[in-house]
Design a protein around this motif. Sequence first.
Motif, PDB file in Angstrom:
ATOM      1  N   VAL A  52       0.849  -1.197   0.000  1.00  0.00           N
ATOM      2  CA  VAL A  52       0.000   0.000   0.000  1.00  0.00           C
ATOM      3  C   VAL A  52       0.883   1.245   0.000  1.00  0.00           C
ATOM      4  CG1 VAL A  52      -0.160  -0.089   2.521  1.00  0.00           C
ATOM      5  CG2 VAL A  52      -1.864   1.174   1.230  1.00  0.00           C
ATOM      6  N   ARG A  53       0.489   2.213  -0.793  1.00  0.00           N
ATOM      7  CA  ARG A  53       1.243   3.459  -0.874  1.00  0.00           C
ATOM      8  C   ARG A  53       0.911   4.350   0.317  1.00  0.00           C
ATOM      9  NH1 ARG A  53       3.561   4.980  -5.577  1.00  0.00           N
ATOM     10  NH2 ARG A  53       3.234   7.170  -5.008  1.00  0.00           N
ATOM     11  N   PRO A  54       1.887   5.076   0.868  1.00  0.00           N
ATOM     12  CA  PRO A  54       1.619   5.979   1.990  1.00  0.00           C
ATOM     13  C   PRO A  54       0.567   7.034   1.673  1.00  0.00           C
ATOM     14  CG  PRO A  54       3.969   5.621   1.766  1.00  0.00           C
ATOM     15  CD  PRO A  54       3.332   4.988   0.560  1.00  0.00           C
ATOM     16  N   ASP A  55       0.530   7.514   0.412  1.00  0.00           N
ATOM     17  CA  ASP A  55      -0.467   8.535   0.092  1.00  0.00           C
ATOM     18  C   ASP A  55      -1.884   7.962   0.119  1.00  0.00           C
ATOM     19  OD1 ASP A  55       0.210   7.037  -2.232  1.00  0.00           O
ATOM     20  OD2 ASP A  55      -0.588   8.602  -3.518  1.00  0.00           O
ATOM     21  N   LEU A  56      -2.024   6.654  -0.112  1.00  0.00           N
ATOM     22  CA  LEU A  56      -3.337   6.030  -0.033  1.00  0.00           C
ATOM     23  C   LEU A  56      -3.788   5.928   1.437  1.00  0.00           C
ATOM     24  CD1 LEU A  56      -5.772   4.636  -1.238  1.00  0.00           C
ATOM     25  CD2 LEU A  56      -4.479   2.492  -1.278  1.00  0.00           C
ATOM     26  N   ILE A  57      -2.856   5.608   2.322  1.00  0.00           N
ATOM     27  CA  ILE A  57      -3.170   5.574   3.756  1.00  0.00           C
ATOM     28  C   ILE A  57      -3.645   6.957   4.204  1.00  0.00           C
ATOM     29  CG2 ILE A  57      -2.187   5.359   6.070  1.00  0.00           C
ATOM     30  CD1 ILE A  57      -2.486   2.673   4.823  1.00  0.00           C
ATOM     31  N   GLU A  58      -2.912   7.988   3.806  1.00  0.00           N
ATOM     32  CA  GLU A  58      -3.264   9.349   4.186  1.00  0.00           C
ATOM     33  C   GLU A  58      -4.639   9.725   3.635  1.00  0.00           C
ATOM     34  OE1 GLU A  58      -1.083  13.694   4.262  1.00  0.00           O
ATOM     35  OE2 GLU A  58      -0.734  12.385   2.530  1.00  0.00           O
ATOM     36  N   TRP A  59      -4.899   9.359   2.386  1.00  0.00           N
ATOM     37  CA  TRP A  59      -6.169   9.681   1.741  1.00  0.00           C
ATOM     38  C   TRP A  59      -7.331   8.984   2.445  1.00  0.00           C
ATOM     39  CZ3 TRP A  59      -9.718   6.739  -1.232  1.00  0.00           C
ATOM     40  CH2 TRP A  59     -10.639   7.493  -1.971  1.00  0.00           C
ATOM     41  N   LEU A  60      -7.155   7.712   2.782  1.00  0.00           N
ATOM     42  CA  LEU A  60      -8.211   6.961   3.452  1.00  0.00           C
ATOM     43  C   LEU A  60      -8.482   7.510   4.858  1.00  0.00           C
ATOM     44  CD1 LEU A  60      -7.381   3.261   2.486  1.00  0.00           C
ATOM     45  CD2 LEU A  60      -9.461   4.526   1.884  1.00  0.00           C
ATOM     46  N   SER A  61      -7.428   7.808   5.597  1.00  0.00           N
ATOM     47  CA  SER A  61      -7.610   8.262   6.975  1.00  0.00           C
ATOM     48  C   SER A  61      -8.288   9.624   7.042  1.00  0.00           C
ATOM     49  CB  SER A  61      -6.267   8.303   7.707  1.00  0.00           C
ATOM     50  OG  SER A  61      -5.381   9.218   7.095  1.00  0.00           O
ATOM     51  N   LEU A  62      -8.136  10.434   5.999  1.00  0.00           N
ATOM     52  CA  LEU A  62      -8.802  11.736   5.938  1.00  0.00           C
ATOM     53  C   LEU A  62     -10.259  11.601   5.496  1.00  0.00           C
ATOM     54  CD1 LEU A  62      -6.014  13.936   4.319  1.00  0.00           C
ATOM     55  CD2 LEU A  62      -6.899  14.128   6.650  1.00  0.00           C
ATOM     56  N   ARG A  63     -10.555  10.574   4.714  1.00  0.00           N
ATOM     57  CA  ARG A  63     -11.874  10.440   4.100  1.00  0.00           C
ATOM     58  C   ARG A  63     -12.853   9.608   4.925  1.00  0.00           C
ATOM     59  NH1 ARG A  63     -13.826   7.428  -0.962  1.00  0.00           N
ATOM     60  NH2 ARG A  63     -15.400   8.827  -1.829  1.00  0.00           N
ATOM     61  N   MET A  64     -12.369   8.631   5.666  1.00  0.00           N
ATOM     62  CA  MET A  64     -13.260   7.705   6.351  1.00  0.00           C
ATOM     63  C   MET A  64     -13.566   8.160   7.771  1.00  0.00           C
ATOM     64  SD  MET A  64     -10.597   4.553   6.950  1.00  0.00           S
ATOM     65  CE  MET A  64     -11.802   3.493   7.751  1.00  0.00           C
ATOM     66  N   ASP A  65     -14.661   7.622   8.334  1.00  0.00           N
ATOM     67  CA  ASP A  65     -14.990   7.882   9.737  1.00  0.00           C
ATOM     68  C   ASP A  65     -13.888   7.320  10.623  1.00  0.00           C
ATOM     69  OD1 ASP A  65     -17.377   9.026   8.994  1.00  0.00           O
ATOM     70  OD2 ASP A  65     -18.541   7.193   9.295  1.00  0.00           O
ATOM     71  N   ARG A  66     -13.684   7.960  11.763  1.00  0.00           N
ATOM     72  CA  ARG A  66     -12.664   7.485  12.706  1.00  0.00           C
ATOM     73  C   ARG A  66     -13.224   6.323  13.511  1.00  0.00           C
ATOM     74  NH1 ARG A  66     -10.122  13.303  14.696  1.00  0.00           N
ATOM     75  NH2 ARG A  66      -9.396  13.957  12.630  1.00  0.00           N
ATOM     76  N   ASP A  67     -13.269   5.194  12.863  1.00  0.00           N
ATOM     77  CA  ASP A  67     -13.891   3.986  13.388  1.00  0.00           C
ATOM     78  C   ASP A  67     -12.956   2.822  13.069  1.00  0.00           C
ATOM     79  OD1 ASP A  67     -15.361   1.629  13.669  1.00  0.00           O
ATOM     80  OD2 ASP A  67     -17.242   2.538  13.025  1.00  0.00           O
TER      81      ASP A  67
END
Length: 239
Positions: A185-200
């Motif tokens: 997994v690319r680091p930018d994808l982790i960053e993108w997901l963590s900004l977009r999804m609920d903190r769950d």
Amino acid sequence: MSGQLTFDLAGRPALGRGDFLTAEANRTALAALDAPGGWPLGRMLLLGPRGAGKSHLAAIWAGDHGARRLDQSALGGDEADQMAQRACTEGGAAVIEDVDRIIAAGGAASRPQAEAALFHLLNLCAARQCRLLLTARRAPQDWGVRLPDLASRLEATAQTRLGPPDEALLAAVLVKLFADRQLEVRPDLIEWLSLRMDRDLGLARDLVDRLDRAALAEKRPLTRRAAGAALDKLTAERQ
């Protein structure tokens, strides 16, 4: 962030103390489990939503104290008493997870039997000075306990709670979940997901599981488009 992260870890979750991601959301709970003085009756109830890290903390505590892990059969069925006797050794330690769900389902027997078995387990551990860690999603007053003596025992049990994750913890958990499944997994994808999804953290676990199964089926690298589509579908299903 840039570059590619390639993880070479086992497919099963890493549940050691060194693998636990300490953050504001879980620091208090970790300290409570590490402080024997905070267990005035020798038992602790660890509360938190699904995926918040209860099982990981329970595994750490069990490993540190040589605790016996009990499954739902400990709260019902013909072998419940024998299992309790074996687990609650003098001066020992025991763990039972998801106790609220086990009580609601009646354990391996009826609900009254499950409540009676838990009451017996609490008394046995107290008599033998055996520390007992229980985990649950909800506080005891929300379990609908019908046995008055059990309700009073649970009310007197020390509690600690896992709080909601912040963005940094969510990102770190995503990295760990992908690593546990050996997904690149690319680091930018982790960053993108963590900004977009609920903190769950439960949602994070479900998302990584779905992406893992899709990657195995399609044999294609994980893309932002695929991750976004999976997240949107999963979020809609949970509403």
